[in-house]
Scaffold this active site. Structure first.
Site, PDB file in Angstrom:
ATOM      1  N   ASP A  14       0.831  -1.202   0.000  1.00  0.00           N
ATOM      2  CA  ASP A  14       0.000   0.000   0.000  1.00  0.00           C
ATOM      3  C   ASP A  14       0.868   1.256   0.000  1.00  0.00           C
ATOM      4  O   ASP A  14       1.676   1.458   0.911  1.00  0.00           O
ATOM      5  CB  ASP A  14      -0.880   0.038   1.247  1.00  0.00           C
ATOM      6  CG  ASP A  14      -2.037  -0.934   1.182  1.00  0.00           C
ATOM      7  OD1 ASP A  14      -2.349  -1.409   0.070  1.00  0.00           O
ATOM      8  OD2 ASP A  14      -2.632  -1.216   2.240  1.00  0.00           O
ATOM      9  N   GLY A  40      -3.676  -5.373   0.904  1.00  0.00           N
ATOM     10  CA  GLY A  40      -4.378  -6.456   0.217  1.00  0.00           C
ATOM     11  C   GLY A  40      -5.375  -7.069   1.177  1.00  0.00           C
ATOM     12  O   GLY A  40      -5.030  -7.422   2.315  1.00  0.00           O
ATOM     13  N   LYS A  41      -6.625  -7.176   0.756  1.00  0.00           N
ATOM     14  CA  LYS A  41      -7.661  -7.616   1.687  1.00  0.00           C
ATOM     15  C   LYS A  41      -7.373  -8.986   2.292  1.00  0.00           C
ATOM     16  O   LYS A  41      -7.500  -9.188   3.494  1.00  0.00           O
ATOM     17  CB  LYS A  41      -9.028  -7.610   0.999  1.00  0.00           C
ATOM     18  CG  LYS A  41      -9.576  -6.213   0.782  1.00  0.00           C
ATOM     19  CD  LYS A  41     -11.006  -6.239   0.321  1.00  0.00           C
ATOM     20  CE  LYS A  41     -11.563  -4.820   0.283  1.00  0.00           C
ATOM     21  NZ  LYS A  41     -11.562  -4.194   1.614  1.00  0.00           N
ATOM     22  N   GLY A  42      -7.014  -9.943   1.456  1.00  0.00           N
ATOM     23  CA  GLY A  42      -6.763 -11.277   1.985  1.00  0.00           C
ATOM     24  C   GLY A  42      -5.633 -11.298   2.992  1.00  0.00           C
ATOM     25  O   GLY A  42      -5.744 -11.888   4.068  1.00  0.00           O
ATOM     26  N   GLU A 141     -10.632  -9.882  -4.707  1.00  0.00           N
ATOM     27  CA  GLU A 141      -9.496  -9.213  -5.341  1.00  0.00           C
ATOM     28  C   GLU A 141      -8.758 -10.133  -6.306  1.00  0.00           C
ATOM     29  O   GLU A 141      -8.135  -9.657  -7.249  1.00  0.00           O
ATOM     30  CB  GLU A 141      -8.539  -8.656  -4.282  1.00  0.00           C
ATOM     31  CG  GLU A 141      -9.101  -7.442  -3.573  1.00  0.00           C
ATOM     32  CD  GLU A 141      -8.152  -6.833  -2.566  1.00  0.00           C
ATOM     33  OE1 GLU A 141      -8.363  -5.665  -2.210  1.00  0.00           O
ATOM     34  OE2 GLU A 141      -7.205  -7.517  -2.120  1.00  0.00           O
ATOM     35  N   LEU A 222     -21.734  -1.829   8.868  1.00  0.00           N
ATOM     36  CA  LEU A 222     -22.452  -0.565   8.706  1.00  0.00           C
ATOM     37  C   LEU A 222     -21.638   0.629   9.172  1.00  0.00           C
ATOM     38  O   LEU A 222     -22.194   1.653   9.578  1.00  0.00           O
ATOM     39  CB  LEU A 222     -23.779  -0.634   9.484  1.00  0.00           C
ATOM     40  CG  LEU A 222     -24.687  -1.814   9.140  1.00  0.00           C
ATOM     41  CD1 LEU A 222     -25.868  -1.882  10.098  1.00  0.00           C
ATOM     42  CD2 LEU A 222     -25.166  -1.729   7.695  1.00  0.00           C
ATOM     43  N   GLY A 223     -20.303   0.519   9.119  1.00  0.00           N
ATOM     44  CA  GLY A 223     -19.458   1.642   9.491  1.00  0.00           C
ATOM     45  C   GLY A 223     -19.674   2.072  10.930  1.00  0.00           C
ATOM     46  O   GLY A 223     -19.639   1.255  11.853  1.00  0.00           O
ATOM     47  N   ASP A 254     -11.265  -5.300   6.956  1.00  0.00           N
ATOM     48  CA  ASP A 254     -10.393  -6.476   7.026  1.00  0.00           C
ATOM     49  C   ASP A 254     -10.181  -6.916   8.470  1.00  0.00           C
ATOM     50  O   ASP A 254     -10.164  -8.118   8.766  1.00  0.00           O
ATOM     51  CB  ASP A 254      -9.062  -6.183   6.360  1.00  0.00           C
ATOM     52  CG  ASP A 254      -9.218  -5.881   4.878  1.00  0.00           C
ATOM     53  OD1 ASP A 254     -10.184  -6.381   4.271  1.00  0.00           O
ATOM     54  OD2 ASP A 254      -8.391  -5.126   4.331  1.00  0.00           O
TER      55      ASP A 254
END
Length: 307
Positions: A14, A40-42, A141, A222-223, A254
């Site tokens: 990132d 990376g999400k994973g 992704e 929901l943030g 994540d």
């Protein structure tokens, strides 16, 4: 549950730029800060699950470059066991992240690099890892057909399956029927169901639709309003925790997903696992970074003990 959490996904480096606003096309702005770190999400979810106390294995493809070195380093620090292949001549993934100074909100562009070539044939290579998991989780992704094949293998082996439907994408027909849990945010839920999620009742209607589409249970994040757990018998709203001033929201989803998977392996009910995950996400937004913001088990337990 016995067996590790196994996560299929992408690692990217990132590049995060913090500024007062996003530049317009053709415009150059001076930023306020820059940071290069793991994402990376994973990979982020694997780090979050491991820090939350779960044995965690991560499946992906990397290049042979500095960004791959970064990946191995962050996994070692977090306690993630990598089950990866490395490839010459193809880069490890990277991402551009814009962070709005005043709010911590973000906009992201991801280039998955060699992980963008993950195919069903690679999934067959990892079949044993998936079949021996207690929980299998993936996102969107990496290529969709690879995610579907991995979910099929997990379902055939009676492994608990989680699909985090991020980034937003149209799912293959029948994909949700492979998922014990699906975990979209409000925008992803709207994209999948056509139902705009502005209220808790909207979230419940969207969750009902996701279950009609095949999911065993829907968990809508929901943030600042927490999360909704919804299945055919139970519908419970878990409010957000207050862990301090919000600095950055990049890794919150994540952190939530990794912690949720970890909580399931600890024998928590799904609703308690969502509460555990909400606490993890609340801590993560008080810190900069994606993987770096995920809390340790003791921190999550301490926040839960205050409620």
């Amino acid at each position: 549950m016995t067996g590790p959490i196994v996560i299929l996904g992408v690692f990217v480096a990132d590049a995060a730029y913090r500024a007062d606003r996003m530049p317009k096309i053709g415009e150059t702005l001076l930023g306020n800060s820059f940071a290069l770190g793991p994402g990376g999400k994973g990979s982020n979810q694997a780090v979050a699950a491991a820090r939350a106390g779960a044995e965690t294995r991560f499946l992906t493809k990397l290049g042979r470059d500095t960004f791959a070195d970064m990946a191995f380093s962050v996994w070692k620090e977090a306690g993630v066991t990598p089950a990866v292949t490395q490839h010459d001549g193809q880069p490890t993934g990277s991402a551009f992240i814009f962070l709005e100074e005043a709010t911590g909100n973000n906009a992201i562009i991801i280039c998955p690099g060699v992980a963008g070539t993950i195919a069903p044939e690679d999934i067959e290579h990892w079949r044993g890892e998936i079949e021996n998991a207690s929980v299998f989780m993936t996102q969107l992704e990496q290529p969709m057909d690879a995610a579907v094949r991995a979910l099929e293998i997990a379902r055939e082996a009676r492994v608990t399956t989680i699909l985090n439907t991020a980034p937003a994408a149209d799912l293959q027909d029948g994909m949700l029927s492979l998922c014990d849990y699906v975990t979209p945010n409000e925008h992803e839920a709207e994209g999948l169901t056509g139902i705009q999620v502005g209220t808790l009742n909207d979230a419940r209607r969207a969750a009902d639709r996701l279950i009609e589409m095949g999911a065993g249970a829907a968990i809508l994040t929901l943030g600042e309003n927490g999360a909704l757990y919804h299945d055919r018998k139970v519908s419970e709203h878990i409010p957000a925790f207050d862990a301090g001033r919000v600095r950055e929201t990049t890794g919150a989803g994540d952190a939530f997903n990794g912690a949720f998977a970890a909580a399931l392996t600890r024998g928590m009910t799904p609703v308690d696992a969502v509460r555990f995950a909400c606490a993890a996400a609340a801590i993560s937004v008080t810190r900069p970074g994606a993987a770096a913001s995920s809390p340790r088990l003791g921190e999550i337990e301490a926040l839960l003990a205050t409620k």
